[in-house]
Design a protein around this motif. Structure first.
Motif, PDB file in Angstrom:
ATOM      1  N   UNK A 188     -38.769  17.951  10.496  1.00  0.00           N
ATOM      2  CA  UNK A 188     -39.916  18.335   9.666  1.00  0.00           C
ATOM      3  C   UNK A 188     -39.435  18.922   8.342  1.00  0.00           C
ATOM      4  N   UNK A 189     -38.463  19.810   8.429  1.00  0.00           N
ATOM      5  CA  UNK A 189     -37.931  20.470   7.227  1.00  0.00           C
ATOM      6  C   UNK A 189     -37.494  19.431   6.196  1.00  0.00           C
ATOM      7  N   UNK A 197     -41.051  20.656  19.987  1.00  0.00           N
ATOM      8  CA  UNK A 197     -40.513  19.938  18.833  1.00  0.00           C
ATOM      9  C   UNK A 197     -39.467  20.786  18.112  1.00  0.00           C
ATOM     10  N   UNK A 198     -38.511  20.102  17.514  1.00  0.00           N
ATOM     11  CA  UNK A 198     -37.474  20.781  16.743  1.00  0.00           C
ATOM     12  C   UNK A 198     -37.831  20.743  15.251  1.00  0.00           C
ATOM     13  N   UNK A 199     -37.498  21.798  14.509  1.00  0.00           N
ATOM     14  CA  UNK A 199     -37.916  21.844  13.099  1.00  0.00           C
ATOM     15  C   UNK A 199     -37.124  20.942  12.136  1.00  0.00           C
ATOM     16  N   UNK A 244     -39.849  12.862  13.371  1.00  0.00           N
ATOM     17  CA  UNK A 244     -40.738  13.961  13.757  1.00  0.00           C
ATOM     18  C   UNK A 244     -42.051  13.415  14.329  1.00  0.00           C
ATOM     19  N   UNK A 260     -38.530  16.346   5.953  1.00  0.00           N
ATOM     20  CA  UNK A 260     -39.428  15.202   5.821  1.00  0.00           C
ATOM     21  C   UNK A 260     -40.179  15.175   4.499  1.00  0.00           C
ATOM     22  N   UNK A 266     -49.350  16.554  11.972  1.00  0.00           N
ATOM     23  CA  UNK A 266     -47.989  16.537  11.437  1.00  0.00           C
ATOM     24  C   UNK A 266     -47.659  17.889  10.797  1.00  0.00           C
ATOM     25  N   UNK A 310     -47.954  20.900  13.483  1.00  0.00           N
ATOM     26  CA  UNK A 310     -46.789  20.964  14.370  1.00  0.00           C
ATOM     27  C   UNK A 310     -45.522  21.291  13.606  1.00  0.00           C
ATOM     28  N   UNK A 311     -45.424  20.785  12.408  1.00  0.00           N
ATOM     29  CA  UNK A 311     -44.249  21.064  11.586  1.00  0.00           C
ATOM     30  C   UNK A 311     -44.122  22.554  11.308  1.00  0.00           C
ATOM     31  N   UNK A 363     -42.172  24.283  -0.564  1.00  0.00           N
ATOM     32  CA  UNK A 363     -40.914  23.970   0.116  1.00  0.00           C
ATOM     33  C   UNK A 363     -39.934  23.433  -0.919  1.00  0.00           C
ATOM     34  N   UNK A 391     -43.149  24.460  14.371  1.00  0.00           N
ATOM     35  CA  UNK A 391     -41.728  24.469  14.749  1.00  0.00           C
ATOM     36  C   UNK A 391     -40.955  25.513  13.937  1.00  0.00           C
ATOM     37  N   UNK A 392     -41.451  25.803  12.742  1.00  0.00           N
ATOM     38  CA  UNK A 392     -40.790  26.820  11.912  1.00  0.00           C
ATOM     39  C   UNK A 392     -41.223  28.225  12.312  1.00  0.00           C
ATOM     40  N   UNK A 438     -34.206  24.877   1.824  1.00  0.00           N
ATOM     41  CA  UNK A 438     -35.255  23.862   1.850  1.00  0.00           C
ATOM     42  C   UNK A 438     -36.629  24.443   2.189  1.00  0.00           C
ATOM     43  N   UNK A 439     -36.692  25.430   3.103  1.00  0.00           N
ATOM     44  CA  UNK A 439     -38.017  25.943   3.470  1.00  0.00           C
ATOM     45  C   UNK A 439     -38.201  27.443   3.261  1.00  0.00           C
TER      46      UNK A 439
END
Lengths: 398, 354
Positions: free
Chosen positions: B110-111, B105-107, B93, B113, A192, A195-196, A385, A199-200, A258-259
């Motif tokens: 996740x952002x 996958x799209x962010x 996600x 979550x 999780x 992969x998270x 974050x 994606x960023x 947020x990030x």
């Protein structure tokens, strides 16, 4: 009455060691724990990771937990670190004290949920893992295995969770609600998170290079770090010599994105300023900064700008994430403990993988371990974050 | 150390109840109700709204309502409690990651979550750079957040704090919790709240925001005198802990006018309260709320808000009674919530006379 917050026990597990002494050896030798993925079952083998070098079965064995017990990796890491900290602080019968546990985590039992999620929804094969999905269940799992605390809760502010647990614990001691608190955080690697972050587009395919001009992102790690804190008065009463003291802390919000961190490092600066103010120290009295230093373009620049606004010149500074990887929610705990180990052994740990100065900044991080270098006060940054930024100042007991 | 007083000066609530009303909902076959949402566009710009998940929208609007109610713009702290965090984004996600075998996958999900998204989005919206944190500890997530704010105001570290308790109940999570026995299998009846005979409760969701302050003013609902969170184990007796808690506030159970209890219709959950307040010799008025809010990790916030309202208005909505004892005035309410008898939260609230 002496209200100074004393640290009397440390427990740590990460990619560079399963306990304090292994960790110290790795730290002294700048031996990184980052390498090829062995335990995490992800397709993304192109990313190196900082894994604890033990399987779940081996962790259960080390924890002396029956192999059939339903328990997550995050909880297992937490149990080992909490036990080590309690032992060093000479706390045996937990229920004899007013002692609490405040733990930081974000993934909780996700490493099981990501394996069984579709089973949860479509069949009854792994329902026993549903109850351990969330953050609180992970803390309760640690409590179940380590003792009868009179208080426990969980903080989840992403990568600053452990630092914020320390802040809450220190406040509870000052207000007299508890006599001792176990504070810190734990987090295991998950698909999780991997992969998270992927994606960023902030994962480095080579081991991370914090504060390097050519840095290219994070290397994820895992681990747990917990500290026992109590008032100095209480430690003295128990005949325990404090290892060091928590002299200041600050929590601020970047309130930017947020990030992403703000370009001017506002939240970081505010957190450091608050911590300094509480400690009563001047910036020039800080001997070492253990940076958040994730290795992303954005964090290191933003943090660096904040640091050089507050410190002229910037004191010796390093990020230890090229050793352990980014242990996310546990990072505050793991890295405060790394810094305390360095402080007690009078050296400044190097910022591994650094080559070229960041053009926009006026300082370089520590290039190799600086031995015979006493530290009286150090500052630890831990940012998450959501702009959840926290800074902690630790002072030596000499 | 000088100790400051702590007051509730503002409240905001989004729940399964229509705004401003309190009625017994039709629980239906599923025993599962979702929020009646306010018009979010009145509070949040359309550009921002598009990217926000429901729980974040509710968190923000709940916070804005509490701030507005308390006449405050920027609080000294934003402290959230959430049992599950942003579970809808987490599920999205997670599903995509499994279905697509970790590819393409799209962010966005996740952002959004992480559990601290709610606190952080409130801060970004308000441009509030102050203390900001999030607690996630099962059924006492909100109480942990409240305790953090209470403690820091008492010690003079903060003048005020916005406390936000928020949880959503997605169909998938509802299904998972059904599998582990959270929900009642038979249709819910109001009698279940008075004498539970089966296990399980009813599912809801919501956001309950509370503005704490060290200053009593025209907005004030009640004073919070004390909070204690107790981790229960075989060596600490809860009845004794309640007595000690009241004693340190120079009160006894017979002086408590009403107990706001976390009764939820589950036989095991409710028997804990019955043992303490029903079978005991002291017999305070018993108030309940989960039949009106549904149960979720931070549903205690709904009960806390009812307690604050009662102390201000001195008026108790009949639907809240489980057992009534005649009182001329509601001076003190003991708020008691426990999660699986493992963690208990005690909050002492008192009327604020001007």
């Amino acid at each position: 009455m002496n209200q100074r917050i004393a640290i009397t026990g440390l427990g740590i597990i990460s990619a560079i060691g399963n306990n304090r002494s292994e960790t110290l050896q790795s730290l002294l030798q700048s031996r990184s724990g980052i390498g090829k993925m062995q335990y995490l079952n992800s397709v993304h083998h192109e990313f190196p990771v900082g894994e604890v070098k033990l399987s779940d079965a081996e962790l259960k064995d080390l924890c002396q937990i029956d192999s059939q017990t339903i328990i997550g990796r995050t909880t297992l890491l937490g149990i080992l670190a909490v036990r080590e900290a309690l032992k060093e602080a000479k706390i045996e019968q937990i229920e004899e004290h007013k002692i609490g546990l405040i733990s930081g985590t974000t993934v909780g039992g996700m490493e099981k949920s990501e394996q069984y999620y579709f089973d949860f929804l479509h069949n009854d094969l792994h329902n026993q893992y549903i109850n351990i999905h969330d953050c609180g269940a992970c803390t309760e799992g640690i409590v179940e295995q380590t003792g009868n605390y009179c208080f426990c809760t969980t903080i989840s502010t992403a990568c600053s969770s452990a630092a914020n647990a320390l802040i809450m614990g220190a406040n509870m001691l000052k207000a007299g609600y508890l006599d001792m608190v176990v504070v810190g955080g734990t987090e295991c690697l998950t698909k999780f998170h991997l992969n998270g972050f992927n994606t960023l587009m902030i994962l480095d395919k080579t081991p991370c290079k914090p504060f390097d001009q050519n840095r290219n992102g994070i290397t994820l790690g895992e681990g747990a770090g917990y500290l026992i804190i109590e008032t100095e008065e209480h430690a003295v009463k128990r005949n325990i010599k404090p290892i060091c003291f928590v002299s200041g802390y600050g929590n601020a919000c970047d309130a930017y994105h947020q990030t992403a961190s703000s370009p001017d490092g506002k939240g970081a600066l505010l957190a450091m300023q608050k911590a300094l103010k509480m400690s009563g120290l001047k910036p020039q009295e800080i001997d070492y900064i253990n940076a958040h230093g994730t290795g992303t373009h954005n964090n290191d620049l933003s943090e660096g700008i904040a640091v050089q606004q507050l410190f002229t010149p910037v004191p010796p500074i390093s990020s230890t994430k090229a050793l352990t990887g980014h242990t996310t929610s546990a990072a505050g705990g793991v890295e405060i403990i790394l810094s305390i180990l360095a402080m007690k052994n009078q050296f400044l740990p190097q910022n591994l993988n650094y080559q070229n100065k960041i053009e926009e900044l006026n300082f370089e991080p520590i290039k190799s371990n600086m031995l015979n270098h006493p530290i009286q006060h150090f500052l630890k940054n831990s940012f998450g974050f959501g702009g959840n930024n926290s800074s902690i100042i630790i002072s030596n007991n000499v | 150390m000088k100790q400051h007083s702590v007051f509730i000066n503002g409240i905001g609530s989004i729940s399964i109840q229509k705004e401003g009303t309190l009625t017994l909902p039709e629980w239906g076959e599923e025993n599962y109700l979702r929020c009646i949402d306010p018009p979010f566009a009145q509070y949040i710009s359309p550009a921002l709204l598009r990217r926000m998940s429901k729980v974040v929208k509710r968190g923000i609007v709940g916070a804005l309502l509490a701030l507005q109610d308390g006449g405050m713009e920027i609080p000294d702290a934003i402290i959230s409690g959430t049992g599950l965090g942003c579970i809808e984004d987490t599920e999205k996600f997670l599903s995509a990651m499994i279905e697509q075998n970790e590819q393409f996958l799209q962010p966005t999900h996740f952002i959004q979550s992480t559990h601290n998204t709610i606190s952080s989005q409130i801060a970004i919206m308000l441009k509030c750079y102050n203390y900001n944190t999030t607690f996630s500890h099962l059924g006492i997530s909100l109480e942990s957040a409240l305790f953090d704010g209470f403690l820091q105001i008492k010690m003079g570290m903060l003048s005020n704090a916005l406390i936000n308790g928020c949880d959503e109940m997605t169909p998938d999570y509802h299904l998972m919790l059904r599998k582990v026995g959270f929900w009642k299998r038979s249709p819910f009846q109001i009698e279940d709240m008075h004498k539970a005979t089966t296990s399980g409760t009813v599912a809801g969701e919501g956001c309950n925001s509370i503005l704490l302050s060290n200053e009593k003013n025209e907005h004030t609902y009640a004073e919070i005198n004390d909070i204690q969170l107790i981790h229960h184990h075989e060596k600490n007796n809860i009845e004794e802990q309640i007595r000690l808690f009241l004693n340190r506030n120079e009160l006894s159970l017979s002086e408590i006018d009403a107990v706001m209890m976390g009764t939820n219709g589950d036989i095991e959950n409710d028997s804990v309260y019955d043992k303490l307040y029903f079978e005991g010799k002291d017999n305070p008025t018993q108030l309940i709320y989960r039949h009106l809010s549904g149960d979720y990790f931070t549903s205690s916030g709904f009960g806390l808000i009812q307690s604050a309202r009662i102390l201000k208005s001195q008026d108790i909505e009949p639907l809240l009674y489980r057992k009534e004892s005649k009182k001329d005035k509601i001076q003190h309410i003991l708020f008691h919530n426990h999660y699986k008898n493992s963690t208990h939260a005690l909050i002492l609230l008192s009327v604020c006379s001007n």
